[in-house]
Design an enzyme around this catalytic site. Structure first.
Site, mmCIF file in Angstrom:
data_model
loop_
_atom_site.group_PDB
_atom_site.id
_atom_site.type_symbol
_atom_site.label_atom_id
_atom_site.label_comp_id
_atom_site.label_asym_id
_atom_site.label_seq_id
_atom_site.Cartn_x
_atom_site.Cartn_y
_atom_site.Cartn_z
ATOM 1 N N HIS A 16 45.165 38.571 47.059
ATOM 2 C CA HIS A 16 44.148 39.567 46.712
ATOM 3 C C HIS A 16 44.601 40.955 47.135
ATOM 4 C CE1 HIS A 16 39.935 41.377 47.251
ATOM 5 N NE2 HIS A 16 40.132 41.233 45.960
ATOM 6 N N HIS A 58 41.927 50.599 45.111
ATOM 7 C CA HIS A 58 40.637 49.916 44.969
ATOM 8 C C HIS A 58 39.470 50.889 44.914
ATOM 9 C CE1 HIS A 58 36.950 47.885 46.350
ATOM 10 N NE2 HIS A 58 37.417 46.858 45.668
HETATM 11 O O1 G3P Z 1 39.561 40.675 41.036
HETATM 12 C C1 G3P Z 1 38.911 40.020 42.079
HETATM 13 C C2 G3P Z 1 38.365 40.988 43.090
HETATM 14 O O2 G3P Z 1 39.389 41.867 43.456
HETATM 15 C C3 G3P Z 1 37.175 41.772 42.603
HETATM 16 O O3 G3P Z 1 36.612 42.567 43.603
HETATM 17 O O4 G3P Z 1 36.172 44.727 44.672
HETATM 18 O O5 G3P Z 1 37.973 43.260 45.550
HETATM 19 O O6 G3P Z 1 38.285 44.445 43.395
HETATM 20 P P1 G3P Z 1 37.306 43.798 44.332
HETATM 21 MG MG MG Z 2 40.169 43.656 42.696
#
Ligand code: G3P
Ligand code: MG
Length: 250
Positions: A16, A58
């Site tokens: 992630h 992000h």
């Molecule tokens: O793509 C999965 C996840 O990354 C979505 O949430 O806010 O971490 O980008 P976020």
């Molecule tokens: Mg994400």
């Protein structure tokens, strides 16, 4: 039966933002770490600079994850040259830059990592962000390489991704499952559904899988949640800590 995209197993662990628990998110070192910890896939967030270049970030603002302040959408790519994207992290990783999407792709190819590109528009820039991200991907992508997985919370961004590369797989992102989740998944011809672990139930997982969608859950960074997701039978988790998840998923 492993979940597959074009005959390639997705694997249960998707790094992630590269990783988040051992390196600063959405940097090249975070992607290297994901590969080092055995991930076959990474997820990154892509949004635009003022001169419409997709980079990895992000938040809308640079404040939390870099040495600079203010909105990314107000900075030109050249303004980012001196911005440090790793010094804030504990332990610090000074010298990490905000990578462009192209730099990120180059590294993923080198490391033989598959990539989930999350289109992450700042408010009001959904269409242009999707257009520029797709343009970059299509321009950069070798014909013989297995495609990326494209995802977004933004429905209009997903529609643009669909029009730009209808044959590439798409993952529809949800915070919680709204009542029209299935209608919209069908409308953008989603391959997978990407859902938040908070409040997720076994019934929801079963409902999504019964409709034929792999269920990918974000972001699972602790072992207790990881075990719960495994017990639900989800197809994959986005995790910032792949180094501790192996025992559950191997
Ligand atoms: O793509 C999965 C996840 O990354 C979505 O949430 O806010 O971490 O980008 P976020
Ligand atoms: Mg994400």
């Amino acid at each position: 039966m492993p979940t597959t995209i074009f005959n390639s197993p997705i694997g249960p662990l998707i790094g992630h933002r590269g990783v988040t628990e051992s390196a600063p998110e959405n940097t090249l070192v975070a992607i290297e770490k994901a590969a080092e910890y055995g991930c076959k896939w990474v997820e990154i967030d892509a949004q635009l600079t003022k001169d419409l270049i997709p980079v990895l970030m992000h938040d809308d603002d640079l404040d939390r994850t870099t040495s600079a302040k203010g909105r990314l959408a107000d900075k030109y790519l050249r303004d980012l040259a001196l911005v440090d994207a790793g010094a804030w992290y504990d332990p610090p990783h000074p010298g990490q830059k905000i990578p462009t999407l192209r730099e990120c792709l180059r590294l993923c190819f080198e490391l033989d990592l598959r990539i989930n590109v999350e289109i992450k528009p700042t408010e009001g820039l959904d269409e242009i962000t999707a257009e520029k991200v797709m343009e970059t991907l299509i321009d950069f992508w070798p014909e013989d390489k297995a495609p990326p997985l494209i995802s977004s919370f933004s429905r209009s961004a997903m529609k643009i991704a669909q029009a730009a590369a209808p044959e590439w797989p798409r993952g529809m992102l949800y915070h919680g499952l709204d009542e029209d989740w299935l209608a919209f998944a069908k409308e953008v011809d989603a391959w997978s559904l990407h859902v938040w672990d908070e409040g997720l139930t076994q019934e929801q997982v079963t409902a999504m899988q019964s409709e034929g969608y792999p269920v990918l859950v974000y972001s699972v960074d602790d072992l207790k949640t990881s075990q719960r997701m495994k017990d639900f039978g989800v197809d994959a988790i986005f995790t910032g800590a792949p180094e501790i998840m192996g025992g559950i998923w191997s």
